[in-house]
Enzyme design. Structure first.
Site, PDB file in Angstrom:
ATOM      1  N   GLU A  94     -12.771  -3.707   1.392  1.00 58.53           N
ATOM      2  CA  GLU A  94     -11.483  -3.776   0.695  1.00 58.53           C
ATOM      3  C   GLU A  94     -11.166  -2.469  -0.024  1.00 58.53           C
ATOM      4  O   GLU A  94     -10.023  -2.023  -0.033  1.00 58.53           O
ATOM      5  CB  GLU A  94     -11.467  -4.945  -0.298  1.00 58.53           C
ATOM      6  CG  GLU A  94     -11.423  -6.318   0.351  1.00 58.53           C
ATOM      7  CD  GLU A  94     -10.184  -6.525   1.212  1.00 58.53           C
ATOM      8  OE1 GLU A  94      -9.203  -5.789   1.030  1.00 58.53           O
ATOM      9  OE2 GLU A  94     -10.215  -7.418   2.070  1.00 58.53           O
ATOM     10  N   TYR A 142      -4.690  -7.013  -6.244  1.00 58.15           N
ATOM     11  CA  TYR A 142      -4.869  -7.358  -4.834  1.00 58.15           C
ATOM     12  C   TYR A 142      -6.340  -7.554  -4.477  1.00 58.15           C
ATOM     13  O   TYR A 142      -6.728  -8.573  -3.894  1.00 58.15           O
ATOM     14  CB  TYR A 142      -4.263  -6.297  -3.898  1.00 58.15           C
ATOM     15  CG  TYR A 142      -4.890  -6.415  -2.535  1.00 58.15           C
ATOM     16  CD1 TYR A 142      -4.525  -7.465  -1.702  1.00 58.15           C
ATOM     17  CD2 TYR A 142      -5.924  -5.560  -2.130  1.00 58.15           C
ATOM     18  CE1 TYR A 142      -5.156  -7.650  -0.476  1.00 58.15           C
ATOM     19  CE2 TYR A 142      -6.552  -5.745  -0.920  1.00 58.15           C
ATOM     20  CZ  TYR A 142      -6.171  -6.791  -0.094  1.00 58.15           C
ATOM     21  OH  TYR A 142      -6.804  -6.984   1.079  1.00 58.15           O
ATOM     22  N   ASP A 200      -0.819  -8.139  -0.362  1.00 62.50           N
ATOM     23  CA  ASP A 200      -0.961  -6.727   0.005  1.00 62.50           C
ATOM     24  C   ASP A 200       0.296  -6.311   0.766  1.00 62.50           C
ATOM     25  O   ASP A 200       1.281  -7.049   0.823  1.00 62.50           O
ATOM     26  CB  ASP A 200      -2.210  -6.522   0.868  1.00 62.50           C
ATOM     27  CG  ASP A 200      -2.021  -7.124   2.245  1.00 62.50           C
ATOM     28  OD1 ASP A 200      -1.282  -8.111   2.368  1.00 62.50           O
ATOM     29  OD2 ASP A 200      -2.594  -6.590   3.211  1.00 62.50           O
ATOM     30  N   CYS A 235       3.602  -9.206  13.047  1.00 61.68           N
ATOM     31  CA  CYS A 235       4.701  -8.889  12.126  1.00 61.68           C
ATOM     32  C   CYS A 235       4.550  -7.441  11.666  1.00 61.68           C
ATOM     33  O   CYS A 235       4.456  -7.150  10.475  1.00 61.68           O
ATOM     34  CB  CYS A 235       4.664  -9.850  10.940  1.00 61.68           C
ATOM     35  SG  CYS A 235       6.194  -9.899   9.978  1.00 61.68           S
ATOM     36  N   CYS A 290       8.069 -11.076  17.522  1.00 67.84           N
ATOM     37  CA  CYS A 290       8.376 -12.394  16.972  1.00 67.84           C
ATOM     38  C   CYS A 290       8.097 -13.536  17.965  1.00 67.84           C
ATOM     39  O   CYS A 290       7.774 -14.652  17.565  1.00 67.84           O
ATOM     40  CB  CYS A 290       9.819 -12.435  16.506  1.00 67.84           C
ATOM     41  SG  CYS A 290      10.184 -11.214  15.214  1.00 67.84           S
ATOM     42  N   CYS A 319       4.792 -15.071  17.332  1.00 64.13           N
ATOM     43  CA  CYS A 319       4.460 -15.434  15.950  1.00 64.13           C
ATOM     44  C   CYS A 319       4.419 -16.958  15.767  1.00 64.13           C
ATOM     45  O   CYS A 319       5.346 -17.660  16.161  1.00 64.13           O
ATOM     46  CB  CYS A 319       5.487 -14.838  14.998  1.00 64.13           C
ATOM     47  SG  CYS A 319       5.161 -15.218  13.259  1.00 64.13           S
ATOM     48  N   CYS A 370      10.997 -18.568  10.281  1.00 65.88           N
ATOM     49  CA  CYS A 370      11.290 -17.226   9.768  1.00 65.88           C
ATOM     50  C   CYS A 370      12.795 -16.966   9.762  1.00 65.88           C
ATOM     51  O   CYS A 370      13.458 -17.126  10.785  1.00 65.88           O
ATOM     52  CB  CYS A 370      10.585 -16.177  10.613  1.00 65.88           C
ATOM     53  SG  CYS A 370      10.888 -14.473  10.053  1.00 65.88           S
TER      54      CYS A 370
END
Length: 357
Positions: free
Chosen positions: A44, A127, A145, A197, A204, A207, A213
DNA sequence: CACTCGTGGGA
DNA sequence: TTCCCAAGAGT
């Protein structure tokens, strides 16, 4: 239009999760295997504002050299900086070391399992605390994030530009984050943002949330999230001196601990200023009788300014002169120095003038 | 809140 | 080529 269903995203993640060195793959229903918090934390930190592709090699190097938190806590900071060289944002490396020390000193060598305590550690912000709590401990933290900002901005068609939209993004992210499998959900959001995305050309049609969406069928999906206009990048100028010895070694020094490239190595040089004042002759250390100015300056672009460096090279008049707070780095040692990329560019540009080719 | 703080890769 | 950006934190 229905609220995005976490189950749809988790089902997608079960079959499409990226395989990454710091990750444990999604498990069969009813099973839970948690990754090593040390590896989650290390990944991270490295991934802050940094691409997966850039991080992988560094992550492998670090975990091979320092397999556990205790190993890293026992390491020398300068060794960590040398290993971090090239990855950028070098305060991360200092905070990484400070964090390892703090976890050993104050938490018995084990990372705390909650956001509040994680948030108090060096280099761990909102985060990263949420990400570690969710991924390493499967706590239901709301992980926001850059990926989540993009995904949520599109799902709910948030028209206010970043960064002003952050409070609303957090509100919506909280709405969709489940209590079940929060670690996998956080990683699924990142994978969705990284592979479906995406910033420019989202796919899309693939997705799992397309039906819920609000911008999936817009012509301008890529315009989300909207962002405040950026300010122009100024140019700064400086002069650097690449001093060789006859054996090919080069003169280096250490930058101040704080600020840009803090604690990293560099060749000696002037300050970097807005004006291209060429005080080179006055600044040049008196260890070379003859100097050569390279025809072409070295240019490098940082996040908030562009840098143009005039490069002068010379060969020291006498061998092994001692210069306060500088050292000679041999041919073999240079590769392992804590040299940031801009300084490696300088050395490469001066390479034709290095003795003993 | 706005600014500082790196880098390499892709469009 | 130029611009944008990638799992943000610290001040």
């Amino acid at each position: 239009m229905s609220t995005p269903d976490p189950k749809l995203l988790l089902a997608w993640y079960d079959s499409h999760a990226r395989t990454l060195p710091w990750r444990v793959p999604p498990q069969p229903a009813g099973r839970r295997v948690l990754p090593d918090p040390y590896r989650v934390w290390l990944s991270e930190i490295m991934l802050q504002q940094t691409t997966v592709a850039a991080v992988k090699g560094y992550f492998d190097d670090f975990t091979r050299r320092w397999p556990s938190l205790a190993d890293l806590a026992a390491a020398d900071l300068d060794d960590v900086l040398r290993a971090w060289a090239g990855l950028g944002y070098y305060s991360r490396a200092r905070n990484l070391k400070a964090c390892a020390n703090a976890v050993v000193a104050d938490h018995g060598g084990a990372f705390p399992d909650n956001e509040t305590e994680l948030r108090k550690l060096p280099g761990i912000g909102a985060y990263t605390a949420a990400a570690i709590a969710a991924i390493a401990f499967d706590r239901p933290a709301v992980v926001v994030d850059g990926n989540v900002e993009r995904v949520v901005s599109r799902l709910f068609r948030l028209t206010e530009p970043l960064p002003g939209s952050r409070p609303l993004i957090r509100e919506k992210a909280t709405l969709v984050t489940p209590n079940h499998r929060p670690g996998d959900f956080a990683q699924a959001m990142m994978d969705l943002g990284a592979t479906i995305c995406t910033p420019r050309k989202p796919v899309c049609g693939l997705c799992p949330w397309e039906k819920s969406c609000l911008v999936a069928h817009d012509a301008d999906v890529a315009q989300f999230p909207r962002k405040a206009p950026k300010t122009a990048r100024p140019t700064r100028h400086g002069t650097v001196f690449v001093v060789f010895q006859a054996d090919g070694s080069v003169l280096l020094r250490k930058r101040p601990e704080k600020g840009l490239l803090g604690g990293m190595a560099e060749v000696p040089g002037t300050e970097w200023t807005a004006q291209s004042a060429d005080h080179a002759e006055k600044f040049a250390p008196f260890i070379c009788t003859k100097w050569t100015k390279l025809n072409r300056p070295v240019e490098h672009t940082f996040t908030h300014f562009h840098l143009v460096l005039s490069v002068w090279t010379g060969v020291a008049d006498h061998a092994n002169q001692t210069i306060d707070k500088h050292w000679w780095s041999s041919r073999e040692a240079v590769a392992g120095e804590a040299l940031p990329t801009v300084m490696r560019k300088v050395l490469k540009a001066a390479e034709p003038h290095r003795p003993g080719l």
